[in-house]
Design an enzyme around this catalytic site. Sequence first.
Site, PDB file in Angstrom:
ATOM      1  N   ARG A   1      68.491  12.043 -31.675  1.00 22.42           N
ATOM      2  CA  ARG A   1      69.491  10.898 -31.603  1.00 22.42           C
ATOM      3  C   ARG A   1      70.501  10.827 -30.595  1.00 22.42           C
ATOM      4  O   ARG A   1      70.939  11.858 -30.188  1.00 22.42           O
ATOM      5  CB  ARG A   1      70.306  10.762 -32.985  1.00 22.42           C
ATOM      6  CG  ARG A   1      70.950   9.699 -33.304  1.00 22.42           C
ATOM      7  CD  ARG A   1      71.772   9.699 -34.655  1.00 22.42           C
ATOM      8  NE  ARG A   1      70.618   9.408 -35.505  1.00 22.42           N
ATOM      9  CZ  ARG A   1      70.403   9.856 -36.816  1.00 22.42           C
ATOM     10  NH1 ARG A   1      71.423  10.507 -37.363  1.00 22.42           N
ATOM     11  NH2 ARG A   1      69.389   9.552 -37.750  1.00 22.42           N
TER      12      ARG A   1
ATOM     13  N   ASN B   1      78.359  16.458 -40.044  1.00 27.02           N
ATOM     14  CA  ASN B   1      77.165  16.878 -39.623  1.00 27.02           C
ATOM     15  C   ASN B   1      77.305  18.391 -39.540  1.00 27.02           C
ATOM     16  O   ASN B   1      78.036  18.840 -38.578  1.00 27.02           O
ATOM     17  CB  ASN B   1      76.712  16.371 -38.231  1.00 27.02           C
ATOM     18  CG  ASN B   1      76.632  14.802 -38.374  1.00 27.02           C
ATOM     19  OD1 ASN B   1      75.652  14.220 -39.084  1.00 27.02           O
ATOM     20  ND2 ASN B   1      77.362  14.069 -37.630  1.00 27.02           N
TER      21      ASN B   1
ATOM     22  N   ASP C   1      70.723  19.642 -39.972  1.00 28.55           N
ATOM     23  CA  ASP C   1      70.035  18.994 -41.238  1.00 28.55           C
ATOM     24  C   ASP C   1      70.928  18.526 -42.308  1.00 28.55           C
ATOM     25  O   ASP C   1      71.195  17.544 -42.578  1.00 28.55           O
ATOM     26  CB  ASP C   1      68.840  19.558 -41.628  1.00 28.55           C
ATOM     27  CG  ASP C   1      67.805  20.074 -40.661  1.00 28.55           C
ATOM     28  OD1 ASP C   1      67.511  19.414 -39.949  1.00 28.55           O
ATOM     29  OD2 ASP C   1      67.408  21.438 -40.507  1.00 28.55           O
TER      30      ASP C   1
ATOM     31  N   ASP D   1      70.523  15.974 -47.791  1.00 31.74           N
ATOM     32  CA  ASP D   1      69.533  16.462 -46.722  1.00 31.74           C
ATOM     33  C   ASP D   1      68.940  17.641 -46.974  1.00 31.74           C
ATOM     34  O   ASP D   1      68.488  18.750 -46.079  1.00 31.74           O
ATOM     35  CB  ASP D   1      69.689  16.155 -45.286  1.00 31.74           C
ATOM     36  CG  ASP D   1      69.881  14.659 -45.162  1.00 31.74           C
ATOM     37  OD1 ASP D   1      69.268  14.001 -45.769  1.00 31.74           O
ATOM     38  OD2 ASP D   1      70.712  14.351 -44.245  1.00 31.74           O
TER      39      ASP D   1
END
Length: 185
Positions: free
Chosen positions: A23, A87, A105, A120
């Site tokens: 990303r 994150n 993740d 996640d």
Amino acid sequence: MESLKKGDLVLVHAYKHNGTLYRSWEHSIVLENDEDNLILVNEEVIVTELNGRKWKTSEPAIWFFSKKDWYNVICMFKQWGINYYCNMASPHIVEENTIKYIDYDLDVKVFNDNSFRILDLKDFNRNRIAWSYSSEIIEKIWSQIEVLKERIKEQDGIFSHSKVKEYWNQYEKELKPASKKVDKE
């Protein structure tokens, strides 16, 4: 390492542990860069996914990159308040005006009322096996989640709505073009 300064436009690249760029964010603005944190502003930033799909961020955000912790935090101004997206990631590096980090993740989503959810876990478990995350990395990530939980509970620093609003006001006063000013009080 490059020295970024207030007002610089930067790219942000998130990689996976296997080295794949998955990303990227275009044209984030540097708000602050000190010995502890790199702070960016995202407003109508174009995001490109691994599959090539592009989209534009829909809400303004302040993005904190700690220079020592294994996470970064996006503080998103939603209609009903501030949400935080944490994150779990390696500390960032800067190369060629691009902020780079490895995304591990797991994410922690924090809602305006400071409740939170870990996201996640399946991705984390799948990737830690597939890409052989070391025990040190796994331990670091889980210990950093505990740090985040405590900071969220205490509404410490970046988890203080008033502190995030102060950063937004700083951006509005010092960097934002007059035609784009929006009240975040």
